[in-house]
Design a protein around this motif. Structure first.
Motif, mmCIF file in Angstrom:
data_model
loop_
_atom_site.group_PDB
_atom_site.id
_atom_site.type_symbol
_atom_site.label_atom_id
_atom_site.label_comp_id
_atom_site.label_asym_id
_atom_site.label_seq_id
_atom_site.Cartn_x
_atom_site.Cartn_y
_atom_site.Cartn_z
ATOM 1 N N ILE A 56 0.850 -1.195 0.000
ATOM 2 C CA ILE A 56 0.000 0.000 0.000
ATOM 3 C C ILE A 56 0.885 1.246 0.000
ATOM 4 O O ILE A 56 0.652 2.202 -0.757
ATOM 5 C CB ILE A 56 -0.953 0.015 1.212
ATOM 6 N N GLY A 59 2.215 2.033 -3.288
ATOM 7 C CA GLY A 59 1.244 2.398 -4.308
ATOM 8 C C GLY A 59 0.814 1.261 -5.203
ATOM 9 O O GLY A 59 0.190 1.494 -6.252
ATOM 10 N N GLU A 62 -4.248 -0.543 -3.235
ATOM 11 C CA GLU A 62 -4.953 0.649 -2.767
ATOM 12 C C GLU A 62 -6.233 0.277 -2.027
ATOM 13 O O GLU A 62 -6.869 -0.721 -2.336
ATOM 14 C CB GLU A 62 -5.257 1.596 -3.932
ATOM 15 N N ARG A 72 -3.796 -2.059 -7.616
ATOM 16 C CA ARG A 72 -3.985 -0.789 -8.330
ATOM 17 C C ARG A 72 -3.904 -0.975 -9.839
ATOM 18 O O ARG A 72 -3.084 -1.749 -10.337
ATOM 19 C CB ARG A 72 -2.916 0.214 -7.888
#
Length: 213
Positions: A56, A59, A62, A72
């Motif tokens: 997380i 990135g 998410e 993501r």
């Protein structure tokens, strides 16, 4: 036999999830169920929580409100932003490499495209793609700059997960690579730096034209 420490187990689970992403066992947009992950990997919830938290922060995963955790999806716009930053970082990395032109590792990198010629036959595209990745990756590593390496490590991971094939044709980028190498061999640092930055900006512009997939 010594027991695996909690931190080491968390690293092992993180590495396993990364492999699942690279192997497409986990796909962009897929919902992450921690219990299922724990069952698949064969560990308790704690190292899963630690690994997911790390992804997380990087990135890659998410949180979507109450819907839960998802892998993501990187859009073309996201990739354009990454290539814009990479252009500057790789230009700097190349400048650093050229401060030590006799470095054997750097000299070897300059030979990677010597046996490719235009037009490149389609059966050599995969080989070219591997040389392309090696060329850019080695320039970044040889620079030895930790800030650059930290960013690029995450960028390369994202690229390997989400990019399917080359963004631009080898018959377009081969001559760009050869021009970069020629500038390096001639000792023209400024030109080489500008060419490698332009190389990435052209890929960014191509992404702008591509439909989302």
């Amino acid at each position: 036999m010594s027991r695996i420490s909690r931190d080491a187990l968390g690293d092992l689970v993180y590495d396993q999830i990364v492999r699942m992403l690279l192997n497409h066992d986990l796909e962009p947009g897929e919902k992450i169920l921690k219990k299922n992950l724990a069952d698949v990997i064969g560990v308790s919830q704690t190292p899963i929580n630690e690994a997911v938290s790390r992804l997380i922060s990087e990135g890659i995963i998410e949180q979507k409100g109450r819907s839960g955790l998802f892998i993501r999806i990187f859009t073309n716009k996201d990739m354009m932003e990454l290539f814009a930053v990479r252009a500057g970082l790789e230009g700097t990395a190349l400048h650093l490499c050229m401060e030590e032109p006799e470095n054997p590792r750097f000299k070897r990198v300059l030979n990677l495209f010597d046996d490719f010629s235009y037009p490149l036959p389609e059966e050599r595209f995969l080989e070219y793609q591997k040389r392309d990745q090696e060329f850019h990756g080695e320039i970044l590593k040889i620079s030895g700059n930790r800030v650059i390496l930290d960013f690029i490590r995450n960028f390369e991971f994202i690229l390997r997960c989400y990019q399917k094939g080359l963004i631009r044709s080898p018959n377009e980028t081969l001559m760009e690579h050869k021009s970069i190498v020629e500038a390096i061999r001639s000792g023209n640092t400024e030109q080489a730096q500008q060419l490698i930055m332009s190389h990435h900006w052209k890929t960014r512009e191509r992404l702008k034209e591509m439909p989302e997939s």
